[in-house]
Scaffold this active site. Sequence first.
Site, PDB file in Angstrom:
ATOM      1  N   ASP A 133      42.825  31.168 -13.118  1.00 32.56           N
ATOM      2  CA  ASP A 133      43.501  31.126 -14.405  1.00 32.56           C
ATOM      3  C   ASP A 133      44.640  32.145 -14.367  1.00 32.56           C
ATOM      4  OD1 ASP A 133      43.977  30.546 -17.139  1.00 32.56           O
ATOM      5  OD2 ASP A 133      42.785  32.290 -17.712  1.00 32.56           O
ATOM      6  N   LYS A 134      45.571  32.041 -15.297  1.00 29.92           N
ATOM      7  CA  LYS A 134      46.690  32.985 -15.329  1.00 29.92           C
ATOM      8  C   LYS A 134      46.492  34.055 -16.394  1.00 29.92           C
ATOM      9  CE  LYS A 134      50.402  32.445 -17.631  1.00 29.92           C
ATOM     10  NZ  LYS A 134      50.447  33.760 -18.320  1.00 29.92           N
ATOM     11  N   ARG A 153      61.629  38.430 -17.923  1.00 31.34           N
ATOM     12  CA  ARG A 153      61.797  37.186 -18.667  1.00 31.34           C
ATOM     13  C   ARG A 153      62.944  37.386 -19.657  1.00 31.34           C
ATOM     14  NH1 ARG A 153      56.617  34.568 -18.889  1.00 31.34           N
ATOM     15  NH2 ARG A 153      56.792  34.122 -21.104  1.00 31.34           N
ATOM     16  N   GLY A 157      46.694  27.053 -18.906  1.00 36.07           N
ATOM     17  CA  GLY A 157      47.064  26.289 -20.091  1.00 36.07           C
ATOM     18  C   GLY A 157      48.412  26.693 -20.640  1.00 36.07           C
ATOM     19  N   ASP A 167      38.716  34.155 -17.097  1.00 38.40           N
ATOM     20  CA  ASP A 167      38.189  35.151 -18.025  1.00 38.40           C
ATOM     21  C   ASP A 167      37.849  34.590 -19.397  1.00 38.40           C
ATOM     22  OD1 ASP A 167      40.864  34.674 -18.777  1.00 38.40           O
ATOM     23  OD2 ASP A 167      40.960  36.623 -19.768  1.00 38.40           O
ATOM     24  N   ASP A 207      37.753  28.479 -19.021  1.00 40.68           N
ATOM     25  CA  ASP A 207      37.577  28.473 -17.569  1.00 40.68           C
ATOM     26  C   ASP A 207      36.136  28.171 -17.150  1.00 40.68           C
ATOM     27  OD1 ASP A 207      40.285  29.366 -17.206  1.00 40.68           O
ATOM     28  OD2 ASP A 207      39.618  31.362 -17.781  1.00 40.68           O
TER      29      ASP A 207
END
Length: 1336
Positions: A488-489, A739, A820, A967, A971
């Site tokens: 996951d990110k 960013r 996501g 986390d 997930d």
Amino acid sequence: MVDDFELEILELEEEQARRRRRSRVVSSFRRDVPRTSKARPAPVLLDHVIEGWGSKGGDVGGEKGVRAPTAKAPTKKTPPLHSSIYETLNNLFNASTREIETERRIKPNNPEFNAQFNYAKNYIKTSKYTLLNFIPYNLFEQFQRLANFYFLCLLVLQLIPVISSLTPVTTAVPLIGVLMVTGIKDAYDDYQRHRSDNQVNRRKSYVLRNGQLAEEMWSKVEVGDVIRMENNQFVAADVLLLSTSEPNGLCYIETSELDGETNLKSKQCLPETEEFGQDVGRIGSFQGEIRCEPPNNQLNKFDGTLYWDNQAHPLDNDKILLRGCILRNTQWCYGVVIFAGKDTKLMMNSGKTKFKRTSIDRLLNFIILGIVFFLLSMCLFCTVACGIWETLTGQHFRIFLPWDSLVPPEPAGGAAVIALLVFFSYAIVLNTVVPISLYVSVEVIRLCQSFLINWDVALCYAPTGVHAKARTTTLNEELGQIEYIFSDKTGTLTQNIMTFNKCSIAGRSFGDIIDPRTGESLEINESGTWIRKKTKKSSSQRNANLRTPPDATVDNLIGPLDETEVNLLSDEEYRQYTRSVDLSHNPYHESSFKFYDHALTDALDASDPSCELFFRLLALCHTVMSEDKNGKLEYQAQSPDEAALVSAARNFGFVFLSRTPNSITISAKGTEEMYELLCILDFNNVRKRMSVILKRDGKIRLYCKGADSIIYERLKDGQESLKYHTQEHLNKFAGEGLRTLCLAYKDLDGEYFQNWKARHHEAAISLDRREEKLDAIYEEIEKDLILLGATAIEDKLQDGVPQTIANLAIAGIKIWVLTGDKQETAINIGYSCQLLTDDMLDIFIIDAHTASEVEDQLKKYREEIRNVNATSQPQTNLSVVTFSIYSDEGVGQDTLSDAGEPNGGFALVINGHSLVWALSPKFEQLFLEVASQCKSVICCRVTPLQKALVVDLVKRYKKAVTLAVGDGANDVSMIKTAHIGVGISGQEGLQAVLASDYSVAQFRFLERLLLVHGRWSYYRMCKFLRYFFYKNFAFTLCHFWFAFFVAFSAQTLFDPMFISVYNLFYTSMPVLALGIFEQDVNAVNSIKFPRLYSPGLNNALFNKREFFRSALHGFLTSCVLFFIPFGAYYNGMDQDGRSMADQQTFGSVVATILVIVVTVQICLDTSYWTMFNHITIWGSLIFYFLLQYFYNFVIGGEYVGALAKAMGEPMFYFTSLLTIVVLMLPVMAWRFYWVDVHPTLSDKVRFKQRHDAKMASKRSDHDMLRTPSARRSRRSIRSGYAFAHQEGFGRLITSGKIMRPRNPKPGAMSNGRTSNLRPDANRVSVVAPAPSTVEV
């Protein structure tokens, strides 16, 4: 136990019958609603993961699960009440007893109506066992191990006295012990799941019962109940929103448990039910009927209709609150429960708890099956030989060796019966070739390895004190064989914290800290230390054809990427340059906000109009919600980026205070300003920008922020100089991995705006091409903008993520990111953590919406990859890493060469809506073919179930060991599907941790978990198994050789007591110490040389070939062990002339030499000696002689005095020495040859480790350490705006202007390096260690 088991079966059958009766009632009630779709049985999880999870509530992801109001479900065929035991067990363990829904009908506040449908209650269950089914279910799982089943059959044979020469206790006690230990462990693990379930089920909720609010546990909430939810509370079930405390029926939720995003999302109830407010009387009398789709796992879709007051009101996903959401910025809301318990979308995306076994377990099952056939072959040989001997010779000795009374007297028949009995006798005698103690030892080793993981202080996260935890004890060695990591990110790779880092205002850059003496940029690293960075020439630029050497280290990889030489600041310099901006005069400032460029605050203090307008835009152009919480102003934003920008404006004096549907209020440097909100031009994936139109003091102004490429296209002419300087700053920001967003504004004429507003209203209510008309209207007003500046936000990675990913990549592990989040967010994180690099040949983006478009994109990219592979020139230059005895990096003259992988490669980015088609059976292999040829794969906007399906796809086709790390609750399904699940103890709850096999506090700990503990566990287990099979073949086959001299009568060579305790006492402890503490290299070198991990990927340390080598070694050892003592004692005499050629003396001598030989062998196998190794190895030898003396002389064993008599003669010691030398000398010579002529990387690193230990005393006290930098000096310059879905401005212009320091001090060297002659007594130069000598 049997009675309880049968009782549960009967209860289950009765429940099925009761539901069938209810289904007939429901069918009669629904006769007015014709149906055509067929009900189908729930598919099995093993057929396909998606079908298994979808079976709870219909098909997944397709149109079959959508409500069909004109369909009629035929009567479901059910098995007879008294079905076979196999069908009953299948129903008990696998099959679903629920009817397949095609439509759900609910009447709020009408429990009688809803009860007839038997909808699931809100009680959840993630555990596997109950008190009734634990024993049969657990035994069923344990006897899937072939060895357990084999020893069960063996135990049955030992209960037959006529064929058994050994007591059944020798098999029964270890087997029962293994089953009990494993059962207790499984029961404890499931008990933890029960506790977790109870914690959730006992949460409190307010339910409307009989017109009054009553406090109930979540488990007692039912479908159709109306519940009240309050701010910051979890939503108990999937509910239809009825009324809220906010205007226009709005409420705000956080969905981190569902999709991992912490930004706010808005929901809105029907206007017709909004009028209820919190009037309990009106809500309690609400009697509409809801018809909706059946339960399914689609988080972003809901179809239904509310029938009320003779009107039909459409229901969609915007009116549904899902279980697991948290209510934010909303004081209260009411809703009616649509789906409860296991029917909720969260639970249907959670998957099922599966019984996981390692690849070594599966290999052992196969090997044991082969050993059983080998054992049967030996038994068959002995049977035939016995029959021949009895026929030819034995029948003539019946007076001396009488046959048993069961044996027929005729020679042929008697010999046949004896041979048949001998077959089973030898099956028992030779069973120790695979002793039950093998599995006892394996479980003990795994348990101890789990404790070592739990006790490792290097895996403890100091800020929170959270330790790593092995939540299972059966998968440790699998950690050393991971080939794919699915991560996951949000919250896993990143901290999910955005910080305002730099900005560009009116062509002037703010945020850089420059050393005025050297012109060098100062940056803060991960440990909070300020460093001075100086660029140097890239080694990769000097030699572009180098490939990654097989012994590459993380320093070798990160070094060229960093391209920096790091110098620490002195204390005086630190105080001078690292003083943050003082914002304490602002009552709304946040103490956690840090900014170090005083030039920006100086400009604001001087009332610079551009700076003030810049931060005023940030305070106004957003969709953030404010909340006064305990007297403190807090923000809830739809994205972390927006929160960071509004927070920056707040800290610099432009504070967003509140908003209404028609106004925005801010505080500008202490002065409150209210703006009339005329229009919000919201963001979408095509626009990549957002605007607000505000009015104050009769002046109308449009504020806009968005991607640089989008804003630059809409700027007014005549701003070339400003655009040029801002673009330079944007390139610089993006090159540092920040960013970026561009800011612009435009003043509007009142008359023009009124005309535009009327046309905007017409487009908004149009039923024909509404979106196109609105886009055209937006395009019209968002042009001729005036550029104001740009922002640069840092999405903070967790500490050590880039280094961890780089090290894992060198180890040969492929990392896929499944998130996501939005595409551009995921891409920027990919660049930040080095999953994506500028060296890549291309990045493939799959974002099509239809099956044909997805197929075209996949085929196109597959052809591009094939073309590149076909046209690429063969690599002729191999990297050769030389270990020099004079180098810090290695020792010896050994070299390694490997073709490796060329620089570049491809990356794949795919969106969730495209992944729906890519994972379909028609395209899944095409998708996997493209993805497996890419260095990096990023899947964005994916649902929890899609994450699990991606993992399952790789498992099915690549046959690789997979690991999933996450986390959040989103997930869980991925974690359960992978071979190994790792939960991060993050900020999104403990659902992932509770469902995981291992838990860590930070992603960076995954490096040590795999490269150290995983590799050690695999190495230890493989070494343990090789030795274990060796020593047992050497022990057991002595009986086989002895059979040739005892007429194949199943007479044992050894004392029965020795046979019983050989594996239990004499040889168990040394091999346990080997399996628990053994290591070839230490932890530091395990991480420094990640390629040491590669044997696990290739199953190189234990496979069929290694097993055969161990078995052959044991075979030859047994041969030498038997025949050398046999030759020595054949017709042997003692010093007094008495014969020593008796069976007991010979058996005692062979047994003693056997124990000594296997002990010497484990000494040779042990690379890492600890106190426990010394105690167990030498203690086992001493214990052998003590126990032999105690058993024979104190208890009075059958072999009393035999060993003492043999040890009193010199022939015993000569025979022992000769046997040991004959057996050990070839082993030592073979190993010395391979280590010296064909050393492995492990041999080289171990040699280097020993050399470093010897040279440690001669080294200087000056430590050569490498200080990590906060960011790479080379990054992609893609524009990283918060809500974009495609690339931004373009690639970095590699000009010297970007890298040139600002305002260099006169006299500084032209290449950016300071002179080493500059006096600075307090500065300590710390240089990264040089890599190994590289020759091409």
